[in-house]
Write a protein that holds these residues in place. Structure first.
Motif, PDB file in Angstrom:
ATOM      1  N   TYR A   4      -4.567 -15.330  -9.899  1.00  0.00           N
ATOM      2  CA  TYR A   4      -4.151 -13.938  -9.786  1.00  0.00           C
ATOM      3  C   TYR A   4      -2.686 -13.868  -9.390  1.00  0.00           C
ATOM      4  N   CYS A   5      -2.069 -12.743  -9.699  1.00  0.00           N
ATOM      5  CA  CYS A   5      -0.657 -12.559  -9.392  1.00  0.00           C
ATOM      6  C   CYS A   5      -0.422 -11.230  -8.684  1.00  0.00           C
ATOM      7  N   LEU A   6       0.430 -11.262  -7.660  1.00  0.00           N
ATOM      8  CA  LEU A   6       0.900 -10.054  -6.983  1.00  0.00           C
ATOM      9  C   LEU A   6       2.369  -9.856  -7.317  1.00  0.00           C
ATOM     10  N   PRO A   7       2.797  -8.622  -7.597  1.00  0.00           N
ATOM     11  CA  PRO A   7       4.200  -8.379  -7.939  1.00  0.00           C
ATOM     12  C   PRO A   7       5.122  -8.640  -6.757  1.00  0.00           C
ATOM     13  N   ALA A   8       6.405  -8.817  -7.044  1.00  0.00           N
ATOM     14  CA  ALA A   8       7.389  -9.092  -6.000  1.00  0.00           C
ATOM     15  C   ALA A   8       7.489  -7.954  -4.995  1.00  0.00           C
ATOM     16  N   ASP A   9       7.146  -6.737  -5.408  1.00  0.00           N
ATOM     17  CA  ASP A   9       7.193  -5.595  -4.484  1.00  0.00           C
ATOM     18  C   ASP A   9       6.279  -5.796  -3.285  1.00  0.00           C
ATOM     19  N   ALA A  10       5.244  -6.616  -3.438  1.00  0.00           N
ATOM     20  CA  ALA A  10       4.322  -6.847  -2.320  1.00  0.00           C
ATOM     21  C   ALA A  10       5.037  -7.509  -1.146  1.00  0.00           C
ATOM     22  N   LEU A  11       6.055  -8.322  -1.423  1.00  0.00           N
ATOM     23  CA  LEU A  11       6.842  -8.947  -0.361  1.00  0.00           C
ATOM     24  C   LEU A  11       7.986  -8.055   0.102  1.00  0.00           C
ATOM     25  N   GLN A  12       8.473  -7.221  -0.789  1.00  0.00           N
ATOM     26  CA  GLN A  12       9.635  -6.393  -0.460  1.00  0.00           C
ATOM     27  C   GLN A  12       9.256  -5.128   0.303  1.00  0.00           C
ATOM     28  N   SER A  13       7.966  -4.798   0.338  1.00  0.00           N
ATOM     29  CA  SER A  13       7.516  -3.569   1.013  1.00  0.00           C
ATOM     30  C   SER A  13       6.378  -3.890   1.991  1.00  0.00           C
ATOM     31  N   LEU A  14       6.607  -4.892   2.836  1.00  0.00           N
ATOM     32  CA  LEU A  14       5.543  -5.382   3.707  1.00  0.00           C
ATOM     33  C   LEU A  14       5.071  -4.359   4.728  1.00  0.00           C
ATOM     34  N   HIS A  15       5.947  -3.497   5.199  1.00  0.00           N
ATOM     35  CA  HIS A  15       5.607  -2.605   6.307  1.00  0.00           C
ATOM     36  C   HIS A  15       5.122  -1.229   5.845  1.00  0.00           C
ATOM     37  N   THR A  16       4.879  -1.096   4.543  1.00  0.00           N
ATOM     38  CA  THR A  16       4.399   0.200   4.038  1.00  0.00           C
ATOM     39  C   THR A  16       2.884   0.299   4.048  1.00  0.00           C
ATOM     40  N   GLN A  17       2.185  -0.812   4.303  1.00  0.00           N
ATOM     41  CA  GLN A  17       0.721  -0.855   4.297  1.00  0.00           C
ATOM     42  C   GLN A  17       0.133  -0.534   2.926  1.00  0.00           C
TER      43      GLN A  17
END
Length: 407
Positions: free
Chosen positions: A20-33
């Protein structure tokens, strides 16, 4: 969940035999829940695991039992999460899928029914199945029909590797290379690891059975003859590159001198230690001792200075950093799940994890979730923890087909 992070910040991980793959935004928006959608990039009957990106992020290596039923190393080109996704998965924000994949999905029920009826798969049906499974562009790197291979890591020189630069005794080989753990069994089913290097083919071409090159073998216990080498049940494993000609790996040192594996060992007395081997000179160095609490699953930062690993600390499992320049060791997080060093662990003593592209964090599995451990550089140039550990929230649709069982 073994994982890796691409140079673009995308996270690829394995779960229940699929990737499975998670987009890069998952790391760039860590504190948005935000709960991110994990897209499947490999599906089907084969069991896939151990994903690892090439240094330039253009290829992905993984372990799979596709084709032979024995776990081998495969590679496929990487063009990003969106291009590799096999399902849109998100009804509110559907991901556009490749038209050829959509056509193959339209034939899935028909193709499956023909297989259930015992009709041999023709070339058109095979092509459609490989598209649905995400394997249409995958190539096998190893051809093991009995031994299995795991945890492939790309040489940092990419497609410009000259094996003779650090292994002069070998014939000239120029091209992409990976190192992986090849497992050997004796009269017991327990596997002993060795480091083997494999050339990554540029196209689909036959790979010789057992092809490859041993670069780090097992050690003989004192008093053993060379004829007893196959009976050594302990060997090195979990190899990663350290520069162009060195490997870092972990090894069970508690039983290596006896040559026999035993269960239920005392992890606090020390089982695994971490070493480096210079392939040019043959010199071996212990980087982290086994005591206290063992040391396994080494991972190296992109700058080549910070070594991360896991170890048991009292009743906790810790993520640990060692600065390879100063020698400083720090336990930076006690939230990990217990490692598997006391038992036989051919899938790894702990799931592989990865530094982020800028080495400002580590992405790691623990307690059924993915976590981001933030890092910073202190006044001495050493990487240290920098803030709270954050859970990476995601959802994934698991697709498994249950076959009828007949006695």
């Amino acid at each position: 969940m073994r994982l890796d992070v691409s140079p673009d910040g995308e996270i690829v991980f394995d779960m229940l035999g699929d990737l499975y793959c998670l987009p890069a935004d998952a790391l760039q928006s860590l504190h948005t829940q935000t709960q991110w959608q994990a897209y499947p990039i490999s599906l089907g009957v084969p069991w896939d695991s151990d994903p690892h990106f090439s240094p330039d992020g253009r290829k992905l290596a993984f372990r799979s039992d596709a084709g032979l039923g024995v776990e081998n190393i495969w590679t496929m080109p990487w063009r990003g999460c969106s291009a590799a996704a096999l399902r849109s998965s998100d009804a509110t924000n559907p991901l556009p899928l490749d038209p050829t994949l959509l056509e193959a999905l339209d034939h899935e029920e028909e193709d499956t029914l023909r297989l259930l009826q015992g009709v041999k798969e023709d070339e058109a049906a095979r092509t459609r199945r490989l598209l649905r499974e995400g394997r249409a562009s995958a190539h096998r790197v190893t051809n093991e029909t009995y031994r299995w291979v795991s945890d492939a890591r790309w040489h940092p020189d990419g497609d410009k590797v000259r094996v003779t630069d650090f292994l002069p005794s070998q014939s000239l080989r120029i091209g992409i290379q990976v190192v992986a753990t090849k497992w050997y069994t004796s009269e017991r089913s327990l596997g002993a690891g060795e480091a083997w290097m494999y050339e990554v083919p540029s196209s689909e071409k036959p790979v010789k059975v057992g092809d490859g090159m041993r670069v780090v073998g097992r050690s003989l216990p004192f008093g053993w003859s060379s004829e007893q080498y196959p009976e050594q049940q302990i060997g090195p494993e979990q190899f990663i590159w350290w520069g162009r000609d060195r490997l870092i790996y972990s090894k069970n040192v508690a039983e290596e001198s006896d040559g026999a594996f035993e269960y239920s060992k005392d992890v606090y007395k020390g089982i695994y230690a971490i070493f480096s081997r210079n392939l040019t000179t043959g010199a071996t160095e212990e980087l982290v001792s086994a005591s206290p609490g063992s040391a396994s699953r080494p991972e190296l930062a992109h700058d080549g200075r910070t070594l991360a690993f896991v170890r048991r600390v009292r009743d906790k499992e810790a993520l640990v950093l060692k600065d390879l320049v100063s020698g400083t060791i720090r336990n930076i997080w006690y939230g990990l799940t217990y490692d598997a060093t006391p038992i036989f662990a051919p899938m790894g003593t702990y799931p592989s994890f990865a530094f982020t592209p800028k080495d400002d964090g580590i992405v790691i599995w623990a307690a059924g979730s993915l976590w981001h451990v933030p890092l910073a550089v202190n006044a001495d140039g050493e990487r240290v923890r920098n803030g709270e550990v954050t859970k990476i929230h995601f959802k994934a649709t698991i697709e498994k087909h249950i076959a009828e069982t007949r006695l």
